[in-house]
Motif scaffolding. Sequence first.
Motif, mmCIF file in Angstrom:
data_model
loop_
_atom_site.group_PDB
_atom_site.id
_atom_site.type_symbol
_atom_site.label_atom_id
_atom_site.label_comp_id
_atom_site.label_asym_id
_atom_site.label_seq_id
_atom_site.Cartn_x
_atom_site.Cartn_y
_atom_site.Cartn_z
ATOM 1 N N MET A 67 0.841 -1.182 0.000
ATOM 2 C CA MET A 67 0.000 0.000 0.000
ATOM 3 C C MET A 67 0.886 1.244 0.000
ATOM 4 O O MET A 67 1.944 1.270 0.612
ATOM 5 C CB MET A 67 -0.905 0.011 1.230
ATOM 6 N N LEU A 68 0.425 2.251 -0.686
ATOM 7 C CA LEU A 68 1.128 3.528 -0.745
ATOM 8 C C LEU A 68 1.006 4.253 0.599
ATOM 9 O O LEU A 68 -0.004 4.145 1.277
ATOM 10 C CB LEU A 68 0.517 4.414 -1.827
ATOM 11 N N THR A 69 2.049 5.000 0.949
ATOM 12 C CA THR A 69 2.000 5.858 2.131
ATOM 13 C C THR A 69 2.324 7.274 1.692
ATOM 14 O O THR A 69 3.348 7.512 1.055
ATOM 15 C CB THR A 69 3.007 5.409 3.208
ATOM 16 N N LEU A 70 1.433 8.203 2.042
ATOM 17 C CA LEU A 70 1.611 9.610 1.712
ATOM 18 C C LEU A 70 1.948 10.367 2.986
ATOM 19 O O LEU A 70 1.166 10.392 3.931
ATOM 20 C CB LEU A 70 0.331 10.170 1.082
ATOM 21 N N PHE A 71 3.144 10.943 3.018
ATOM 22 C CA PHE A 71 3.595 11.739 4.165
ATOM 23 C C PHE A 71 3.215 13.191 3.901
ATOM 24 O O PHE A 71 3.615 13.766 2.887
ATOM 25 C CB PHE A 71 5.107 11.595 4.364
ATOM 26 N N THR A 72 2.449 13.779 4.819
ATOM 27 C CA THR A 72 1.891 15.109 4.615
ATOM 28 C C THR A 72 1.902 15.913 5.910
ATOM 29 O O THR A 72 2.310 15.407 6.952
ATOM 30 C CB THR A 72 0.414 15.016 4.169
ATOM 31 N N ILE A 73 1.426 17.139 5.823
ATOM 32 C CA ILE A 73 0.914 17.874 6.972
ATOM 33 C C ILE A 73 -0.435 18.432 6.519
ATOM 34 O O ILE A 73 -0.646 18.697 5.333
ATOM 35 C CB ILE A 73 1.858 18.986 7.496
ATOM 36 N N LYS A 74 -1.356 18.563 7.467
ATOM 37 C CA LYS A 74 -2.747 18.886 7.128
ATOM 38 C C LYS A 74 -2.924 20.191 6.374
ATOM 39 O O LYS A 74 -3.740 20.269 5.472
ATOM 40 C CB LYS A 74 -3.594 18.931 8.400
ATOM 41 N N ASN A 75 -2.202 21.229 6.736
ATOM 42 C CA ASN A 75 -2.467 22.540 6.148
ATOM 43 C C ASN A 75 -1.653 22.823 4.886
ATOM 44 O O ASN A 75 -1.597 23.956 4.435
ATOM 45 C CB ASN A 75 -2.260 23.655 7.174
ATOM 46 N N CYS A 76 -1.083 21.816 4.282
ATOM 47 C CA CYS A 76 -0.261 21.978 3.079
ATOM 48 C C CYS A 76 -1.131 21.810 1.833
ATOM 49 O O CYS A 76 -1.731 20.743 1.617
ATOM 50 C CB CYS A 76 0.861 20.950 3.094
ATOM 51 N N ASP A 77 -1.219 22.861 1.023
ATOM 52 C CA ASP A 77 -2.029 22.813 -0.201
ATOM 53 C C ASP A 77 -1.528 21.762 -1.187
ATOM 54 O O ASP A 77 -2.322 21.068 -1.828
ATOM 55 C CB ASP A 77 -2.050 24.179 -0.880
ATOM 56 N N THR A 78 -0.226 21.643 -1.325
ATOM 57 C CA THR A 78 0.335 20.663 -2.256
ATOM 58 C C THR A 78 0.008 19.244 -1.793
ATOM 59 O O THR A 78 -0.270 18.373 -2.616
ATOM 60 C CB THR A 78 1.853 20.853 -2.400
ATOM 61 N N CYS A 79 0.011 19.022 -0.488
ATOM 62 C CA CYS A 79 -0.352 17.711 0.047
ATOM 63 C C CYS A 79 -1.810 17.391 -0.274
ATOM 64 O O CYS A 79 -2.136 16.253 -0.613
ATOM 65 C CB CYS A 79 -0.118 17.663 1.554
ATOM 66 N N ARG A 80 -2.685 18.385 -0.171
ATOM 67 C CA ARG A 80 -4.098 18.192 -0.518
ATOM 68 C C ARG A 80 -4.245 17.811 -1.996
ATOM 69 O O ARG A 80 -5.029 16.925 -2.341
ATOM 70 C CB ARG A 80 -4.902 19.463 -0.230
ATOM 71 N N LYS A 81 -3.495 18.475 -2.855
ATOM 72 C CA LYS A 81 -3.543 18.161 -4.286
ATOM 73 C C LYS A 81 -3.064 16.728 -4.541
ATOM 74 O O LYS A 81 -3.622 16.020 -5.392
ATOM 75 C CB LYS A 81 -2.695 19.145 -5.083
ATOM 76 N N ALA A 82 -2.044 16.312 -3.824
ATOM 77 C CA ALA A 82 -1.530 14.948 -3.982
ATOM 78 C C ALA A 82 -2.589 13.931 -3.550
ATOM 79 O O ALA A 82 -2.800 12.917 -4.231
ATOM 80 C CB ALA A 82 -0.251 14.775 -3.169
ATOM 81 N N ARG A 83 -3.266 14.205 -2.449
ATOM 82 C CA ARG A 83 -4.328 13.307 -1.982
ATOM 83 C C ARG A 83 -5.448 13.228 -3.015
ATOM 84 O O ARG A 83 -5.951 12.142 -3.317
ATOM 85 C CB ARG A 83 -4.885 13.776 -0.638
ATOM 86 N N GLN A 84 -5.826 14.368 -3.563
ATOM 87 C CA GLN A 84 -6.888 14.401 -4.573
ATOM 88 C C GLN A 84 -6.479 13.598 -5.809
ATOM 89 O O GLN A 84 -7.299 12.884 -6.396
ATOM 90 C CB GLN A 84 -7.224 15.841 -4.949
ATOM 91 N N ALA A 85 -5.218 13.700 -6.195
ATOM 92 C CA ALA A 85 -4.724 12.957 -7.353
ATOM 93 C C ALA A 85 -4.806 11.452 -7.097
ATOM 94 O O ALA A 85 -5.209 10.686 -7.983
ATOM 95 C CB ALA A 85 -3.290 13.369 -7.682
ATOM 96 N N LEU A 86 -4.435 11.015 -5.913
ATOM 97 C CA LEU A 86 -4.522 9.592 -5.574
ATOM 98 C C LEU A 86 -5.977 9.143 -5.526
ATOM 99 O O LEU A 86 -6.316 8.058 -6.016
ATOM 100 C CB LEU A 86 -3.830 9.322 -4.237
ATOM 101 N N ASP A 87 -6.849 9.986 -4.945
ATOM 102 C CA ASP A 87 -8.277 9.658 -4.868
ATOM 103 C C ASP A 87 -8.888 9.538 -6.264
ATOM 104 O O ASP A 87 -9.654 8.602 -6.531
ATOM 105 C CB ASP A 87 -9.033 10.712 -4.059
ATOM 106 N N ARG A 88 -8.558 10.466 -7.168
ATOM 107 C CA ARG A 88 -9.094 10.427 -8.535
ATOM 108 C C ARG A 88 -8.707 9.140 -9.257
ATOM 109 O O ARG A 88 -9.453 8.633 -10.086
ATOM 110 C CB ARG A 88 -8.583 11.619 -9.355
ATOM 111 N N ARG A 89 -7.532 8.631 -8.938
ATOM 112 C CA ARG A 89 -7.054 7.412 -9.593
ATOM 113 C C ARG A 89 -7.543 6.152 -8.873
ATOM 114 O O ARG A 89 -7.282 5.044 -9.320
ATOM 115 C CB ARG A 89 -5.532 7.419 -9.659
ATOM 116 N N GLY A 90 -8.223 6.334 -7.747
ATOM 117 C CA GLY A 90 -8.742 5.187 -7.001
ATOM 118 C C GLY A 90 -7.652 4.351 -6.357
ATOM 119 O O GLY A 90 -7.844 3.166 -6.101
#
Length: 112
Positions: free
Chosen positions: A1-24
Amino acid sequence: MLTLFTIKNCDTCRKARQALDRRGLPYQVHDLREDGLSAPLLEHILHRVPVMTLLNTRSTTWRNLPDAEKQDVDANSARELMLAHPTLLKRPLLDTGDDILVGYREGDYDKL
Protein backbone atom coordinates in the motif's frame (compact mmCIF):
# COMPACT_ATOMS: atom_id res chain seq x y z
CA MET A 1 0.00 0.00 0.00
CA LEU A 2 1.13 3.53 -0.75
CA THR A 3 2.00 5.86 2.13
CA LEU A 4 1.61 9.61 1.71
CA PHE A 5 3.60 11.74 4.17
CA THR A 6 1.89 15.11 4.62
CA ILE A 7 0.91 17.87 6.97
CA LYS A 8 -2.75 18.89 7.13
CA ASN A 9 -2.47 22.54 6.15
CA CYS A 10 -0.26 21.98 3.08
CA ASP A 11 -2.03 22.81 -0.20
CA THR A 12 0.34 20.66 -2.26
CA CYS A 13 -0.35 17.71 0.05
CA ARG A 14 -4.10 18.19 -0.52
CA LYS A 15 -3.54 18.16 -4.29
CA ALA A 16 -1.53 14.95 -3.98
CA ARG A 17 -4.33 13.31 -1.98
CA GLN A 18 -6.89 14.40 -4.57
CA ALA A 19 -4.72 12.96 -7.35
CA LEU A 20 -4.52 9.59 -5.57
CA ASP A 21 -8.28 9.66 -4.87
CA ARG A 22 -9.09 10.43 -8.53
CA ARG A 23 -7.05 7.41 -9.59
CA GLY A 24 -8.74 5.19 -7.00
CA LEU A 25 -5.38 4.23 -5.51
CA PRO A 26 -5.46 2.95 -1.91
CA TYR A 27 -3.07 4.77 0.40
CA GLN A 28 -2.50 5.60 4.01
CA VAL A 29 -1.66 9.06 5.31
CA HIS A 30 1.15 9.74 7.74
CA ASP A 31 0.84 13.27 9.13
CA LEU A 32 4.33 14.42 10.05
CA ARG A 33 3.03 16.77 12.76
CA GLU A 34 0.54 14.41 14.36
CA ASP A 35 2.18 11.03 13.76
CA GLY A 36 5.74 12.28 14.14
CA LEU A 37 8.95 11.04 12.62
CA SER A 38 11.02 8.28 14.19
CA ALA A 39 14.70 7.68 13.48
CA PRO A 40 13.97 4.33 11.74
CA LEU A 41 11.31 5.95 9.54
CA LEU A 42 13.65 8.78 8.60
CA GLU A 43 16.37 6.26 7.70
CA HIS A 44 13.85 4.33 5.58
CA ILE A 45 13.12 7.53 3.64
CA LEU A 46 16.80 8.50 3.40
CA HIS A 47 17.59 5.09 1.96
CA ARG A 48 15.74 6.30 -1.17
CA VAL A 49 16.06 10.10 -1.03
CA PRO A 50 19.31 12.05 -0.51
CA VAL A 51 19.26 13.94 2.77
CA MET A 52 19.87 17.37 1.26
CA THR A 53 17.07 16.77 -1.27
CA LEU A 54 14.72 15.99 1.59
CA LEU A 55 15.57 19.08 3.67
CA ASN A 56 13.05 21.86 2.99
CA THR A 57 15.02 25.09 3.32
CA ARG A 58 12.04 27.09 2.01
CA SER A 59 9.73 26.12 4.89
CA THR A 60 8.54 28.36 7.69
CA THR A 61 10.14 25.94 10.13
CA TRP A 62 13.53 26.47 8.47
CA ARG A 63 13.16 30.25 8.44
CA ASN A 64 12.29 30.22 12.16
CA LEU A 65 15.36 28.21 13.16
CA PRO A 66 18.18 30.14 14.82
CA ASP A 67 20.88 31.12 12.33
CA ALA A 68 23.44 29.05 14.23
CA GLU A 69 21.45 25.86 13.50
CA LYS A 70 21.18 26.66 9.79
CA GLN A 71 24.86 27.38 9.20
CA ASP A 72 27.09 24.66 7.81
CA VAL A 73 24.33 22.06 7.64
CA ASP A 74 25.67 18.69 6.57
CA ALA A 75 24.02 15.27 6.26
CA ASN A 76 24.33 14.49 9.97
CA SER A 77 23.06 17.83 11.25
CA ALA A 78 20.24 17.75 8.66
CA ARG A 79 19.15 14.36 10.05
CA GLU A 80 19.12 15.75 13.58
CA LEU A 81 17.16 18.83 12.50
CA MET A 82 14.56 16.72 10.66
CA LEU A 83 14.09 14.45 13.66
CA ALA A 84 13.62 17.46 15.93
CA HIS A 85 11.42 19.29 13.39
CA PRO A 86 9.60 16.82 11.07
CA THR A 87 8.07 19.68 9.09
CA LEU A 88 11.53 20.30 7.66
CA LEU A 89 10.93 17.39 5.28
CA LYS A 90 9.85 18.35 1.79
CA ARG A 91 6.33 17.18 1.21
CA PRO A 92 4.32 15.47 0.19
CA LEU A 93 6.37 12.31 0.11
CA LEU A 94 4.80 9.28 -1.52
CA ASP A 95 6.29 5.94 -0.57
CA THR A 96 5.40 3.47 -3.31
CA GLY A 97 7.28 0.60 -1.68
CA ASP A 98 9.99 0.72 -4.34
CA ASP A 99 10.60 4.44 -4.48
CA ILE A 100 9.77 7.67 -2.68
CA LEU A 101 8.45 10.55 -4.76
CA VAL A 102 9.28 14.00 -3.35
CA GLY A 103 6.81 16.84 -3.84
CA TYR A 104 3.86 16.85 -6.18
CA ARG A 105 3.08 18.42 -9.53
CA GLU A 106 0.08 17.62 -11.71
CA GLY A 107 0.78 14.39 -13.58
CA ASP A 108 3.37 13.05 -11.14
CA TYR A 109 1.18 10.09 -10.17
CA ASP A 110 -0.02 9.20 -13.68
CA LYS A 111 2.29 6.18 -13.91
CA LEU A 112 1.17 4.64 -10.62
